[in-house]
Design a protein around this motif. Structure first.
Motif, short mmCIF file in Angstrom:
data_model
loop_
_atom_site.label_atom_id
_atom_site.label_comp_id
_atom_site.label_asym_id
_atom_site.label_seq_id
_atom_site.Cartn_x
_atom_site.Cartn_y
_atom_site.Cartn_z
N ASP A 25 -0.77 -3.60 -1.21
CA ASP A 25 -2.16 -4.41 -2.63
C ASP A 25 -3.36 -4.29 -2.20
OD1 ASP A 25 0.20 -5.85 -3.12
OD2 ASP A 25 0.00 -7.69 -2.00
N ASP A 26 -3.99 -3.80 -0.33
CA ASP A 26 -5.16 -3.51 -0.27
C ASP A 26 -5.43 -1.81 -1.14
OD1 ASP A 26 -7.75 -3.27 0.50
OD2 ASP A 26 -6.63 -1.80 1.71
N HIS A 27 -4.23 -1.51 -0.69
CA HIS A 27 -3.99 0.58 -1.50
C HIS A 27 -4.08 0.68 -2.50
CE1 HIS A 27 -2.69 1.35 2.99
NE2 HIS A 27 -3.42 1.70 3.07
N ARG A 28 -3.63 -0.59 -3.13
CA ARG A 28 -3.58 -0.14 -5.00
C ARG A 28 -4.66 -0.91 -5.88
NH1 ARG A 28 2.31 -2.03 -4.45
NH2 ARG A 28 1.63 -4.10 -4.08
N SER A 29 -5.33 -1.42 -4.95
CA SER A 29 -6.72 -1.85 -5.38
C SER A 29 -7.73 -1.25 -5.22
CB SER A 29 -7.12 -3.47 -4.34
OG SER A 29 -8.12 -3.89 -4.99
N TYR A 30 -7.28 0.19 -3.77
CA TYR A 30 -8.74 1.02 -3.90
C TYR A 30 -8.18 1.73 -5.08
CZ TYR A 30 -10.84 4.30 -1.83
OH TYR A 30 -11.44 5.55 -1.54
N ALA B 189 -6.76 1.86 -7.78
CA ALA B 189 -7.69 1.14 -9.33
C ALA B 189 -8.43 1.24 -9.12
CB ALA B 189 -6.40 -0.26 -9.42
N GLU B 190 -9.39 0.91 -8.09
CA GLU B 190 -11.15 1.06 -8.32
C GLU B 190 -11.03 2.26 -8.24
OE1 GLU B 190 -12.62 -0.77 -4.92
OE2 GLU B 190 -12.04 -2.47 -6.13
N HIS B 191 -10.91 3.51 -7.96
CA HIS B 191 -10.96 4.82 -7.96
C HIS B 191 -10.11 5.95 -7.56
CE1 HIS B 191 -14.60 3.77 -4.77
NE2 HIS B 191 -13.70 3.00 -4.21
N GLU C 139 0.82 -6.97 2.06
CA GLU C 139 -1.02 -6.85 2.63
C GLU C 139 -1.58 -5.73 2.68
OE1 GLU C 139 -4.37 -8.34 5.50
OE2 GLU C 139 -2.74 -8.97 5.93
#
Length: 384
Positions: free
Chosen positions: A314-319, A321-323, A311
């Motif tokens: 996935d949260d770190h990869r999402s952040y 990707a956005e920045h 979890e």
């Protein structure tokens, strides 16, 4: 507790087969008080003894040899706001006498010094076509006891309220507290012939005297075995009605073995020997050894750890990707520090990132953005 077999006996005694007396509740009688021996007894109570009398008793009610009901009582330690640890005493008695259901229930809160805080006492007799029901509530607020009684006879209901000061009620023993008091008297081995006197209520809610003193010692058969039991008599003495007496027999540790109201055909007896408290001291507090936790060997913990790890990933990869500028800033810094090889990497980092600080950009541009960072980083590299 001495639950009465006649509902006219006492405001705090059990329901039976007689109607309630609907009399005015007056508070102009002389107040009763505890004897000096009774006060000394209350003051001598060892706190450890309070914990040793917290258990349940179950008795069967008999008329001749016929089983007509049961008597249950429990004493527990609970927490109550404003008082801390207190005793919770609960009594429930149910029986059927000549096809007429009757009974009583008591819920009482009291301090470890046997001071009543609150008590609810409900009595009923379900006579065909004429319900007899009586509720008596006692509560202590701001050093004043308020006693409210609601009586229902058929379709008629009446309510009366009396108040007593705490000084008037000094040493008062309610029906719930009487349970604990009798257990303590038995365990203390009261001197033979010595009488303890305490204030209590009669059937009209007048403060009167109730006497406690040891009776004889005898043998009682419990589950086909003979056991020594200790007698204790309790007598409520009121100037307005004949004395009401009970005789109870207890096992040496305070468990109630039998009880009978003098003049009543109903007797209550224990049918099974309870677990006797043989130790003089409280059992030691349990100790629990410390063991190392190996979550990898625990399937549940390992599954939860793996799920949480995934979890977070996935949260770190999402952040990121956005920045994307985060990776760019870190990569540029690593490139600069490897090229310059500063002796003070922390100080070098401070200078490197100073260009992105809001303080160096002025109040009109409080935040650094990716585009700004690219230009400033280029200038910083040239300067170095």
């Amino acid at each position: 507790m001495e639950v009465n077999d006649q509902v006219t006996a006492s405001a705090d005694d059990d329901a039976g087969t007689q109607p309630f007396e609907n009399v005015p509740l007056e508070n102009d009688n002389p107040t009763s008080s505890s004897s000096s021996a009774s006060v000394a007894f209350l003051n001598s109570i060892d706190p450890k003894e309070i914990f040793k009398v917290q258990y349940a008793d179950t008795l069967t009610a008999y008329a001749d040899t016929k089983d007509i009901g049961e008597f249950l009582v429990t004493v527990d330690n609970v927490y109550r706001d404003g008082f801390g640890d207190v005793l919770l005493i609960r009594v429930n008695s149910r029986s059927v006498v000549d096809s007429v259901p009757c009974g009583t229930s008591v819920t009482c809160y009291a301090t470890h010094r046997l001071e009543t805080i609150e008590q609810h006492h409900h009595e009923f007799v379900k006579v065909t076509g004429n319900l007899l029901d009586r509720n008596t509530h006692i509560i202590l607020n701001d050093d004043v006891y308020t006693v409210t009684r609601t009586t229902t006879e058929g379709s008629s209901t009446s309510t009366r309220t009396e108040t007593f000061t705490k000084d008037q009620m000094a040493g008062f023993i309610s029906e719930g507290v009487s349970i604990v008091l009798q257990r303590l008297i038995i365990r203390s081995v009261l001197d033979e012939g010595k009488t303890l006197e305490f204030p209590s209520f009669d059937s009209d809610l007048n403060l009167v005297t109730t006497e406690y003193k040891l009776a004889d010692t005898r043998e009682q058969v419990i589950a086909d075995e003979s056991h020594d039991v200790i007698g204790l008599s309790r007598c409520l003495i009121s100037p307005n009605e004949p004395p009401i007496s009970w005789v109870c027999y207890f096992l040496p540790d305070g468990h109630l073995a039998s009880r009978v109201q003098v003049g009543s055909p109903i007797a209550m007896r224990i049918t099974r020997l309870p677990s006797l408290a043989l130790e003089d001291e409280l059992p030691p507090k349990p100790t629990f050894g410390r063991s190392d936790l190996n979550w990898r060997e625990d399937l549940e913990l390992a599954t939860r750890m793996s799920a949480r790890r995934d979890e977070l990933a996935d949260d770190h990869r999402s952040y990121l990707a956005e920045h994307p500028e985060v990776r760019a800033v870190i990569a540029d810094y690593m490139q600069a520090v490897l090229l310059k090889k500063p002796k003070d990497p922390v100080g070098f980092a401070s200078e490197f990132f100073a260009a992105l600080s809001p303080e160096t950009r002025g109040p009109s541009r409080p935040y650094a953005h990716t585009g700004d960072y690219r230009r400033d980083q280029s200038k910083l590299s040239e300067a170095m």
